[in-house]
Design a protein around this motif. Structure first.
Motif, short mmCIF file in Angstrom:
data_model
loop_
_atom_site.label_atom_id
_atom_site.label_comp_id
_atom_site.label_asym_id
_atom_site.label_seq_id
_atom_site.Cartn_x
_atom_site.Cartn_y
_atom_site.Cartn_z
N UNK A 2 16.93 30.25 50.36
CA UNK A 2 16.10 30.02 51.57
C UNK A 2 16.18 28.91 52.14
N UNK A 3 16.67 28.84 53.09
CA UNK A 3 16.43 27.80 54.04
C UNK A 3 15.59 27.46 55.32
N UNK A 4 14.37 26.91 55.52
CA UNK A 4 13.93 26.41 56.41
C UNK A 4 14.00 24.82 56.67
N UNK A 5 13.31 24.95 57.75
CA UNK A 5 13.01 23.66 58.53
C UNK A 5 11.67 23.04 58.92
N UNK A 6 11.18 21.57 58.30
CA UNK A 6 9.82 21.64 58.63
C UNK A 6 9.38 20.40 59.74
N UNK A 7 9.11 20.26 60.34
CA UNK A 7 8.96 19.46 61.58
C UNK A 7 7.23 18.43 60.45
N UNK A 8 7.92 16.91 60.79
CA UNK A 8 7.56 15.80 59.56
C UNK A 8 7.49 14.52 60.64
N UNK A 9 6.02 14.23 60.87
CA UNK A 9 5.87 13.33 61.43
C UNK A 9 5.74 12.01 61.33
N UNK A 10 6.40 11.29 61.78
CA UNK A 10 5.25 9.55 60.68
C UNK A 10 6.94 8.67 59.98
N UNK A 11 8.08 9.66 60.27
CA UNK A 11 9.02 9.04 59.98
C UNK A 11 10.17 8.39 60.67
N UNK A 12 10.55 6.87 60.72
CA UNK A 12 10.44 6.09 61.00
C UNK A 12 11.57 5.19 60.27
N UNK A 13 12.29 5.56 59.03
CA UNK A 13 13.34 4.26 59.20
C UNK A 13 13.77 5.49 57.73
N UNK A 14 15.15 4.53 56.83
CA UNK A 14 15.43 5.16 56.30
C UNK A 14 14.97 4.51 54.68
N UNK A 15 13.46 4.05 54.62
CA UNK A 15 12.29 4.72 53.55
C UNK A 15 12.12 5.79 53.89
N UNK A 16 11.66 6.02 54.47
CA UNK A 16 10.47 6.89 54.38
C UNK A 16 11.69 8.24 54.49
N UNK A 17 13.48 8.60 55.29
CA UNK A 17 14.31 9.30 55.05
C UNK A 17 13.93 9.46 52.94
N UNK A 18 14.40 8.57 52.43
CA UNK A 18 14.46 8.50 50.77
C UNK A 18 13.18 9.32 50.26
N UNK A 19 12.33 9.10 50.80
CA UNK A 19 10.56 9.02 50.01
C UNK A 19 10.53 10.96 50.28
N UNK A 20 10.72 11.36 51.37
CA UNK A 20 10.27 12.67 51.71
C UNK A 20 11.70 13.60 50.94
N UNK A 21 13.49 13.24 51.19
CA UNK A 21 13.92 13.81 50.33
C UNK A 21 14.00 13.49 49.07
N UNK A 22 13.49 12.48 48.76
CA UNK A 22 13.57 12.71 47.50
C UNK A 22 12.34 13.84 46.68
N UNK A 23 10.95 13.20 47.17
CA UNK A 23 9.66 13.96 46.75
C UNK A 23 10.25 15.97 46.83
N UNK A 24 11.23 16.16 48.22
CA UNK A 24 11.26 17.88 47.94
C UNK A 24 11.93 17.99 47.05
N UNK A 25 13.65 17.25 46.99
CA UNK A 25 14.14 17.39 45.59
C UNK A 25 14.32 17.44 44.11
N UNK A 26 12.36 16.65 43.97
CA UNK A 26 12.12 16.53 43.09
C UNK A 26 10.91 18.13 42.87
#
Length: 69
Positions: A2-26
């Motif tokens: 299944x694919x879904x899109x979540x709206x995430x507030x507070x992401x501002x930089x590449x570190x934020x991208x890595x944090x969110x993608x990393x925590x989800x893929x774990x």
């Protein structure tokens, strides 16, 4: 899968991208996570028999970001 899109507030930089993608893929059952920084969202491909949207939301919020419905 299944694919879904979540709206995430507070992401501002590449570190934020890595944090969110990393925590989800774990998470077991999450195949792929792709953040769109400009849209403040993350597209997640996952096995809904293994992981729930609620679990993904908690994982993102544990990183310090807000998930909006």
């Amino acid at each position: 899968m299944t694919t879904t899109t979540l709206n995430v507030k507070g992401m501002t930089c590449n570190h934020c991208v890595q944090a969110v993608e990393g925590t989800l893929t774990e998470l077991p059952g999450v195949e792929r996570a792709l953040v769109d920084l400009k849209a403040n969202s993350v597209a997640v491909q996952f096995d809904e028999s293994v992981v729930t949207i609620e679990k993904m939301t908690v994982a993102i919020e544990d990183q310090g970001y807000d998930v909006e419905a």
